[in-house]
Design a protein around this motif. Structure first.
Motif, PDB file in Angstrom:
ATOM      1  N   THR A   1      47.014  53.358  88.121  1.00 41.43           N
ATOM      2  CA  THR A   1      47.282  52.448  89.228  1.00 41.43           C
ATOM      3  C   THR A   1      48.037  51.229  88.723  1.00 41.43           C
ATOM      4  N   PHE A   2      48.806  50.625  89.641  1.00 41.02           N
ATOM      5  CA  PHE A   2      49.666  49.502  89.277  1.00 41.02           C
ATOM      6  C   PHE A   2      49.673  48.464  90.391  1.00 41.02           C
ATOM      7  N   ARG A   3      49.982  47.219  90.015  1.00 42.19           N
ATOM      8  CA  ARG A   3      50.166  46.140  90.984  1.00 42.19           C
ATOM      9  C   ARG A   3      51.645  46.042  91.349  1.00 42.19           C
ATOM     10  N   THR A   4      51.927  45.259  92.369  1.00 41.36           N
ATOM     11  CA  THR A   4      53.300  45.135  92.880  1.00 41.36           C
ATOM     12  C   THR A   4      54.286  44.701  91.799  1.00 41.36           C
ATOM     13  N   ASN A   5      53.920  43.667  91.031  1.00 40.37           N
ATOM     14  CA  ASN A   5      54.852  43.169  90.014  1.00 40.37           C
ATOM     15  C   ASN A   5      55.087  44.190  88.904  1.00 40.37           C
ATOM     16  N   GLU A   6      54.075  45.010  88.609  1.00 42.55           N
ATOM     17  CA  GLU A   6      54.232  46.056  87.588  1.00 42.55           C
ATOM     18  C   GLU A   6      55.202  47.129  88.070  1.00 42.55           C
TER      19      GLU A   6
ATOM     20  N   ALA B   1      57.570  46.692  90.259  1.00 40.96           N
ATOM     21  CA  ALA B   1      58.906  46.086  90.276  1.00 40.96           C
ATOM     22  C   ALA B   1      59.557  46.163  88.902  1.00 40.96           C
ATOM     23  N   LYS B   2      58.794  45.873  87.856  1.00 41.64           N
ATOM     24  CA  LYS B   2      59.325  45.919  86.491  1.00 41.64           C
ATOM     25  C   LYS B   2      59.669  47.348  86.076  1.00 41.64           C
ATOM     26  N   MET B   3      58.801  48.281  86.431  1.00 43.22           N
ATOM     27  CA  MET B   3      59.031  49.676  86.042  1.00 43.22           C
ATOM     28  C   MET B   3      60.278  50.258  86.706  1.00 43.22           C
ATOM     29  N   ILE B   4      60.484  49.920  87.984  1.00 42.77           N
ATOM     30  CA  ILE B   4      61.596  50.494  88.747  1.00 42.77           C
ATOM     31  C   ILE B   4      62.868  49.674  88.572  1.00 42.77           C
ATOM     32  N   GLY B   5      62.705  48.398  88.194  1.00 45.51           N
ATOM     33  CA  GLY B   5      63.871  47.531  88.019  1.00 45.51           C
ATOM     34  C   GLY B   5      64.346  46.902  89.306  1.00 45.51           C
ATOM     35  N   ILE B   6      63.386  46.496  90.158  1.00 43.02           N
ATOM     36  CA  ILE B   6      63.719  45.860  91.430  1.00 43.02           C
ATOM     37  C   ILE B   6      62.875  44.606  91.608  1.00 43.02           C
ATOM     38  N   HIS B   7      63.188  43.809  92.623  1.00 41.18           N
ATOM     39  CA  HIS B   7      62.428  42.599  92.911  1.00 41.18           C
ATOM     40  C   HIS B   7      61.124  42.972  93.619  1.00 41.18           C
TER      41      HIS B   7
ATOM     42  N   ILE C   1      47.494  48.618  95.768  1.00 41.51           N
ATOM     43  CA  ILE C   1      47.243  49.501  94.632  1.00 41.51           C
ATOM     44  C   ILE C   1      48.245  50.649  94.692  1.00 41.51           C
ATOM     45  N   PHE C   2      49.181  50.627  93.763  1.00 43.45           N
ATOM     46  CA  PHE C   2      50.167  51.706  93.667  1.00 43.45           C
ATOM     47  C   PHE C   2      49.722  52.709  92.604  1.00 43.45           C
ATOM     48  N   THR C   3      50.146  53.952  92.772  1.00 42.98           N
ATOM     49  CA  THR C   3      49.761  55.006  91.831  1.00 42.98           C
ATOM     50  C   THR C   3      51.007  55.651  91.221  1.00 42.98           C
ATOM     51  N   ASP C   4      50.789  56.600  90.333  1.00 39.47           N
ATOM     52  CA  ASP C   4      51.897  57.365  89.750  1.00 39.47           C
ATOM     53  C   ASP C   4      52.725  58.047  90.840  1.00 39.47           C
ATOM     54  N   LEU C   5      52.036  58.435  91.912  1.00 38.90           N
ATOM     55  CA  LEU C   5      52.725  59.078  93.033  1.00 38.90           C
ATOM     56  C   LEU C   5      53.765  58.129  93.634  1.00 38.90           C
ATOM     57  N   HIS C   6      53.395  56.859  93.783  1.00 38.92           N
ATOM     58  CA  HIS C   6      54.330  55.866  94.305  1.00 38.92           C
ATOM     59  C   HIS C   6      55.521  55.687  93.366  1.00 38.92           C
TER      60      HIS C   6
ATOM     61  N   THR D   1      42.801  55.708  87.836  1.00 37.51           N
ATOM     62  CA  THR D   1      42.384  54.961  86.656  1.00 37.51           C
ATOM     63  C   THR D   1      43.134  53.637  86.616  1.00 37.51           C
ATOM     64  N   HIS D   2      42.445  52.539  86.816  1.00 37.18           N
ATOM     65  CA  HIS D   2      43.132  51.240  86.851  1.00 37.18           C
ATOM     66  C   HIS D   2      43.563  50.849  85.444  1.00 37.18           C
ATOM     67  N   GLN D   3      44.846  50.463  85.326  1.00 42.41           N
ATOM     68  CA  GLN D   3      45.419  50.179  84.026  1.00 42.41           C
ATOM     69  C   GLN D   3      45.732  48.704  83.790  1.00 42.41           C
ATOM     70  N   SER D   4      45.716  47.878  84.860  1.00 42.68           N
ATOM     71  CA  SER D   4      46.183  46.504  84.666  1.00 42.68           C
ATOM     72  C   SER D   4      45.515  45.546  85.620  1.00 42.68           C
ATOM     73  N   ASP D   5      45.447  44.291  85.211  1.00 41.83           N
ATOM     74  CA  ASP D   5      44.923  43.237  86.068  1.00 41.83           C
ATOM     75  C   ASP D   5      46.018  42.266  86.445  1.00 41.83           C
ATOM     76  N   GLY D   6      47.265  42.756  86.575  1.00 44.83           N
ATOM     77  CA  GLY D   6      48.381  41.889  86.919  1.00 44.83           C
ATOM     78  C   GLY D   6      48.235  41.326  88.319  1.00 44.83           C
ATOM     79  N   THR D   7      49.039  40.326  88.649  1.00 40.23           N
ATOM     80  CA  THR D   7      48.948  39.683  89.969  1.00 40.23           C
ATOM     81  C   THR D   7      49.730  40.490  90.989  1.00 40.23           C
ATOM     82  N   CYS D   8      49.400  40.266  92.272  1.00 39.27           N
ATOM     83  CA  CYS D   8      50.044  40.999  93.356  1.00 39.27           C
ATOM     84  C   CYS D   8      51.502  40.574  93.499  1.00 39.27           C
TER      85      CYS D   8
END
Length: 263
Positions: A3-8, A10-16, A41-46, A256-263
């Motif tokens: 699972t990932f947060r919004t900012n994570e 954004a970084k993975m995909i290369g967008i704002h 909460i985003f997942t690998d599917l997202h 499986t939650h992987q990060s505590d990054g901010t929304c």
């Protein structure tokens, strides 16, 4: 499943991060679940759906409803209807193939007309009015006016100011009409005509699909054949992504939650 947060994301995909939220609002990705604090909460599917969406929408192909169909593919996949999405991709590739065939056929027609002009030293002196020229070409008078205003051709005028079209003018206009019907841009056609005026044996196919470095605007129709090829390649990538998404949903792994990054 991670699972990932919004900012994570954004970084993975290369967008704002705002683009991540926009994709959700537009239905281009599955709606993410939210924690009690409201964080998405985003997942690998997202992540895989984002990659599919970015690839399919990468090329600005507007003709024949292709852009609308591309958006439909992404939304259908986001809704989880992968079988329908695969069917839509098949339709998309068929349409792209048809556009490629039409674009190449227009080049063949242009070459044939040019060959005829070069081989015919005695062109009739018959002249036509603008309306007669439009009727002969099966286009509107406004279309002829638009082509002239954009510098695709120059027409002589009589003493009374009326335009007069010659047989040679009509042959040149037939080339323009064929290319426009195949969705080549005015800029691409003008580029080709300018090149041919200085070198009648120039490579039409190469010139019309290669914008100049100092062009102010470079659109998909300025490099139509390249863009169509990219669109087809991207659709084939999307087909593989759909298969991957189908496998991921059928496996139904645990989160499986992987990060505590901010929304």
């Amino acid at each position: 499943m991670n699972t990932f947060r919004t900012n994570e994301v954004a970084k993975m995909i290369g967008i704002h991060v705002n683009t991540v939220r926009l994709y959700e609002e537009c239905g281009l990705i599955p709606k993410p679940e939210r924690q009690e604090n409201g964080y998405r909460i985003f997942t690998d599917l997202h992540i895989e759906q984002f990659r599919l969406a970015r690839k399919v929408l990468q090329t600005e192909i507007l003709q024949n409803g292709l852009r609308k169909l591309a958006v439909c593919i992404v939304k259908t996949s986001a809704a989880g209807d992968y079988d329908k999405a695969e069917d839509l991709i098949g339709q998309y590739v068929e349409r792209v193939n048809a556009e490629e065939e039409k674009a190449n056929e227009a080049i063949k027609i242009a070459r044939k007309i040019l060959s005829g002009i070069e081989g015919n030293c005695e062109i009739e002196d018959k002249t036509y009015s603008r309306k007669e020229a439009a009727d002969f070409l099966e286009v509107s008078i406004d279309t002829l006016r638009n082509w002239e205003l954009n510098g695709l051709f120059t027409i002589k005028r009589r003493q009374n100011g009326y335009r007069v079209y010659t047989e040679a003018d009509l042959q040149g206009l037939m080339i323009i009409r064929s290319l426009r019907c195949a969705n080549y841009s005015l800029a691409a056609i003008l580029r080709m005509l300018r090149a041919l005026s200085s070198d009648p044996k120039a490579n039409i196919l190469e010139i019309i699909d290669t914008p100049e470095l100092d062009d102010d605007i470079i659109t998909a129709c300025d490099r139509l054949l390249t863009s169509l090829k990219e669109a087809k390649d991207n659709a084939l990538f999307a087909a593989q992504q759909i298969k991957k998404l189908k496998r991921m949903t059928s496996n139904k792994p645990t989160l499986t939650h992987q990060s505590d990054g901010t929304c």
